[in-house]
Design a protein around this motif. Structure first.
Motif, mmCIF file in Angstrom:
data_model
loop_
_atom_site.group_PDB
_atom_site.id
_atom_site.type_symbol
_atom_site.label_atom_id
_atom_site.label_comp_id
_atom_site.label_asym_id
_atom_site.label_seq_id
_atom_site.Cartn_x
_atom_site.Cartn_y
_atom_site.Cartn_z
ATOM 1 N N ASP A 1 0.964 -1.145 0.032
ATOM 2 C CA ASP A 1 0.141 -0.080 0.193
ATOM 3 C C ASP A 1 0.756 1.313 -0.107
ATOM 4 O O ASP A 1 0.617 2.172 -0.753
ATOM 5 N N ALA A 2 1.976 1.416 0.892
ATOM 6 C CA ALA A 2 2.823 2.470 0.855
ATOM 7 C C ALA A 2 3.642 2.598 -0.573
ATOM 8 O O ALA A 2 3.806 3.841 -1.128
ATOM 9 N N LEU A 3 4.034 1.452 -1.252
ATOM 10 C CA LEU A 3 4.375 1.705 -2.628
ATOM 11 C C LEU A 3 3.331 2.151 -3.583
ATOM 12 O O LEU A 3 3.818 3.113 -4.372
ATOM 13 N N VAL A 4 2.192 1.722 -3.708
ATOM 14 C CA VAL A 4 1.242 2.220 -4.310
ATOM 15 C C VAL A 4 1.049 3.624 -4.061
ATOM 16 O O VAL A 4 0.852 4.710 -5.079
ATOM 17 N N GLU A 5 0.932 4.173 -2.883
ATOM 18 C CA GLU A 5 0.531 5.494 -2.560
ATOM 19 C C GLU A 5 1.844 6.652 -2.945
ATOM 20 O O GLU A 5 1.521 7.588 -3.371
ATOM 21 N N ARG A 6 2.986 6.011 -2.901
ATOM 22 C CA ARG A 6 4.277 6.745 -3.375
ATOM 23 C C ARG A 6 4.208 6.980 -4.734
ATOM 24 O O ARG A 6 4.756 7.798 -5.068
ATOM 25 N N TYR A 7 3.924 5.933 -5.583
ATOM 26 C CA TYR A 7 4.259 6.017 -7.138
ATOM 27 C C TYR A 7 2.880 6.141 -7.839
ATOM 28 O O TYR A 7 3.142 6.118 -8.972
ATOM 29 N N ALA A 8 1.737 5.843 -7.459
ATOM 30 C CA ALA A 8 0.471 6.049 -8.193
ATOM 31 C C ALA A 8 0.391 7.328 -9.058
ATOM 32 O O ALA A 8 0.115 7.301 -10.245
#
Length: 186
Positions: A19-26
């Motif tokens: 979820d943190a990766l998605v939030e960071r790079y979405a």
């Protein structure tokens, strides 16, 4: 948390890391997709495909700090693939179809017409003689005048119309009983 830690945690199945990766790079993925002027649906497909590719390659990312570049390149490639696919699958404009000739008769149209005609002739044959003669006379080509029918059948001109209606009613009844529907009424 740094990208290296997030990637390794996501590879182990840590949902919070993912979820943190998605939030960071979405936003990066969406901005690239929008820059390619994709429709909202196509852009969503591209972004979803890129995330799927990341999941498939989580264990192969050698330099996690270069993840933004990998995501950007993968997104651009997917956008271009989507654009090429869109060119192949472009829906036709309505006006193109309006100029197309109408499709021909169905293959079995002649058979159906023959069956209908045979049923109609059987129904006509079952009518009284005076009805058969009157209907045949009125259906001649070119259609005769009532005066000509009157002279040929020795019938008063004023009774031709009402007799015709009664005979057609009988014909409809017999044709309907034989399987011809009301859509074949004349």
């Amino acid at each position: 948390m740094d990208t290296t830690t997030l990637l390794s945690a996501a590879a182990r199945g840590d949902q919070a890391a993912w979820d943190a990766l998605v939030e960071r790079y979405a936003s990066l993925l969406w901005s690239i997709a929008r820059a390619h002027r994709l429709s909202e649906a196509d852009a969503a497909d591209v972004v979803q495909t890129v995330w799927l590719k990341l999941i498939e390659n989580l264990g192969r990312i050698k330099d996690p700090e270069r993840l933004p570049g990998w995501l950007g390149t993968t997104t651009r490639h997917e956008c271009l693939r989507q654009l090429r696919r869109g060119e192949r699958e472009r829906p036709a404009d309505d006006h193109v179809w309006q100029n197309e000739p109408a499709p021909g008769e169905p293959v079995d149209a002649a058979v159906l017409l023959d069956e209908r005609d045979a049923t109609l002739w059987r129904a006509l044959a079952a009518l009284p003689e005076h009805c058969r003669r009157l209907l045949r006379a009125l259906m001649a080509t070119p259609p005769p005048s009532y005066a000509e029918v009157s002279a040929a059948l020795d019938m008063p001109v004023g009774s031709i119309g009402p007799t015709r209606q009664r005979c057609l009613g009988r014909l409809r009844e017999r044709a309907g009983a034989a399987g011809l529907g009301t859509e074949d009424r004349t």
